[in-house]
Motif scaffolding. Structure first.
Motif, PDB file in Angstrom:
ATOM      1  N   ARG A 198      -7.885  -4.704   5.300  1.00  0.00           N
ATOM      2  CA  ARG A 198      -8.137  -3.347   5.803  1.00  0.00           C
ATOM      3  C   ARG A 198      -9.036  -3.366   7.041  1.00  0.00           C
ATOM      4  O   ARG A 198      -8.841  -2.571   7.970  1.00  0.00           O
ATOM      5  N   TYR A 258       0.839  -1.206   0.000  1.00  0.00           N
ATOM      6  CA  TYR A 258       0.000   0.000   0.000  1.00  0.00           C
ATOM      7  C   TYR A 258       0.869   1.250   0.000  1.00  0.00           C
ATOM      8  O   TYR A 258       1.931   1.290   0.634  1.00  0.00           O
ATOM      9  N   TRP A 270      -5.268   4.445   2.400  1.00  0.00           N
ATOM     10  CA  TRP A 270      -4.144   3.788   1.734  1.00  0.00           C
ATOM     11  C   TRP A 270      -4.548   3.366   0.334  1.00  0.00           C
ATOM     12  O   TRP A 270      -5.660   2.908   0.091  1.00  0.00           O
ATOM     13  N   VAL A 306      -6.244   3.923   7.544  1.00  0.00           N
ATOM     14  CA  VAL A 306      -6.120   2.760   6.659  1.00  0.00           C
ATOM     15  C   VAL A 306      -7.016   2.906   5.429  1.00  0.00           C
ATOM     16  O   VAL A 306      -6.683   2.428   4.337  1.00  0.00           O
ATOM     17  N   ALA A 357       0.905   5.012   1.366  1.00  0.00           N
ATOM     18  CA  ALA A 357       0.266   5.810   2.415  1.00  0.00           C
ATOM     19  C   ALA A 357       0.906   7.185   2.466  1.00  0.00           C
ATOM     20  O   ALA A 357       2.069   7.367   2.090  1.00  0.00           O
ATOM     21  N   ARG A 411      -3.915   0.825  -2.713  1.00  0.00           N
ATOM     22  CA  ARG A 411      -3.321  -0.488  -2.989  1.00  0.00           C
ATOM     23  C   ARG A 411      -2.422  -0.404  -4.218  1.00  0.00           C
ATOM     24  O   ARG A 411      -2.844   0.048  -5.281  1.00  0.00           O
TER      25      ARG A 411
END
Length: 423
Positions: free
Chosen positions: A335, A272, A349, A346, A274, A351
């Motif tokens: 998640r 991921y 984020w 989360v 972030a 993918r």
């Protein structure tokens, strides 16, 4: 015509070719992928470095120290210890040997006890007295049984050893041989777990640099192999005086008919992007509850900043096995779990990839390690190497390559783990 053809440019094949070249042997390495690395592969996606599967280099590996230039790899270490997610929240387990004060401060609320910490120190000191060769030939049981015999509490085994060693061996039941447990425990104690600045594939790339460009052919698949000839997809035939099959156990079994394919250990890795790190330090995060699907998580860019572009963080979550869910469903399940760990961040984020790895490691229960060095010479002119011939590790793959080269040359390879006690 080359003297030797090596089928496979993973760590074992590259180490084999490197050793043969050092003895003046003309070698041709064949690799079916577009570049060397085998199961160690790093994708570059939007400025992020995505290792296919969570892998680390243990700096105490004797063979890695012998053949790699650590300074050029730009190794960045993980913090010793782990953050364990329990029902009560996060608990820090610090290394009681390297971080004794932090370990004492972390006792409150930790899944282990003071007695568990003392048992870790005792085990470390005992293993330091033995060489790796002695560790790998000691009497063996399963890792689960070895931990019970060491006296570790059930809570500590379930919350720490199960996710930690389960992640190392890709074996949540800890049926892996206690020899491999002792081997890994000793190496973690004597060195660091680290990531190269350029991703894990920097390791095989460095090994490949020692070979002349003409000695490595990528993008060619070997359909069949014999002691003096290989046939490529498309029908091209290549001859040599000896063949080394440097492939995983399944492929080696197919090509030689003389190697028993080991059962696979599988893993799935979700990557991921972030905006910021959910952890904020270079440490492994473990699922101490065991409800999954994520077994462990880390932020590689907290370890090696080069894993992510400026102003971003790379999050890597590992699931043991290959679930039957499609990518979207698996992502949603991961998640849901991680949101209980890190909150609503989360959801933001992005993918980057889902890597499903059906054969990440060969399984190594006690029955598979009755001989820690399986034969590399199959018959006249035909040899084999790979981590299925040794320990399921970077060390094992590299050593098996050196042993295969020595067998081709008719030399004694010496001990597979050339390291004395305490080093």
């Amino acid at each position: 015509m080359p003297d030797v053809i090596v089928v496979g440019a993973g760590l074992a094949g590259l180490c084999c070719a490197r050793e043969l070249r050092a003895h003046g042997v003309d070698v041709l390495v064949l690799e079916r992928h577009d570049e060397p690395g085998g199961r160690i592969h790093t994708d570059s996606v939007e400025g992020f470095l995505l290792d296919r599967g969570f892998q680390v280099l243990l700096t105490a590996y004797p063979e890695a120290r012998r053949v790699l230039d650590y300074a050029r790899l730009g190794l960045r270490p993980f913090e010793s210890g782990a953050l364990v997610r329990t029902a009560a929240g996060f608990s820090r387990l610090a290394d009681p040997y390297r971080r004794p004060l932090r370990a004492l401060r972390s006792l409150s609320g930790a899944p282990g006890t003071l007695a568990d910490g003392l048992r870790v120190v005792r085990l470390r000191r005992r293993l330091a007295r033995f060489s790796l060769n002695e560790v790998l030939t000691a009497p063996q049981v399963t890792t689960a049984e070895a931990l019970r015999r060491e006296g570790f509490s059930a809570g500590f085994i379930a919350a720490f050893f199960r996710p930690f060693l389960g992640g190392v061996f890709l074996d949540p039941t800890l049926e892996t041989s206690s020899r491999l447990f002792a081997f890994v425990f000793k190496l973690f104690a004597e060195g660091e777990a680290a990531l190269p600045a350029g991703g894990m594939q920097a390791i095989p790339r460095q090994l490949a640099e020692s070979l002349p460009a003409a000695s490595l052919r990528c993008g060619c698949t070997v359909e069949s192999a014999a002691p003096s000839e290989v046939v490529l997809a498309g029908g091209e035939r290549l001859r040599a005086t000896a063949m080394v099959i440097a492939a995983d156990g399944v492929e080696a079994a197919r090509l030689t008919g003389a190697v028993e394919a080991p059962p696979p250990r599988a893993a799935t890795c979700l990557s991921y992007a972030a905006e910021r790190s959910p952890v904020g330090e270079p440490i492994l995060v473990l699922d101490g509850v065991g409800r999954g699907p994520v077994n462990e998580l880390c932020v590689p860019s907290d370890v090696a900043p080069s894993y992510a572009p400026a102003g971003a963080a790379l999050v890597s979550a590992t699931i043991l096995g290959v679930p039957g869910l499609d990518d979207d469903a698996l992502d949603a399940a991961a998640r849901d779990q991680l949101q209980t760990w890190f909150g609503t961040q989360v959801r933001g984020w992005r993918r980057l990839a889902v890597h499903r790895i059906p054969f990440a490691l060969p399984a190594q229960p006690p029955a598979a390690l009755t001989d820690p060095e399986r034969p590399v010479r199959l018959r006249e002119g035909l040899f084999v190497c790979g981590d299925h011939r040794d320990t399921a590790s970077i060390q094992g793959a590299m050593v098996s390559g050196r042993r295969a080269a020595a067998a081709v040359l008719g030399l004694d390879a010496g001990p597979s783990c050339a390291v004395t006690a305490g080093h």
